[in-house]
Design a protein around this motif. Sequence first.
Motif: not given
Length: 78
Positions: A1, A5-6, A9-10, A13, A22-24, A26, A37
């Motif tokens: 990741m 992307q992280k 996601h954070d 979330a 939650v999914k991302v 890339y 997202l």
Amino acid sequence: MTELQKTLHDIAAAIVDSPDEVKVLYEEDDDTITMTLSVAPDDMGMVIGRHGKIAKAIRTVIKAAAAPGGKKVNVEIR
């Protein structure tokens, strides 16, 4: 990741009621990064916000985080 992307996601979330969903995704081209997202259907309103204000803020933060890389970033919310 990746770091971007992280970060996305954070942020997502922390906003939603179901952070496990939650999914991302890339995708990176020559000069463009596209991040998609995905959240639970019930959490979609929380991520978009009134009149799209939260979605706009998320996009602004991600674009600022990607600025040192010199690539254009698109954030799609589905």
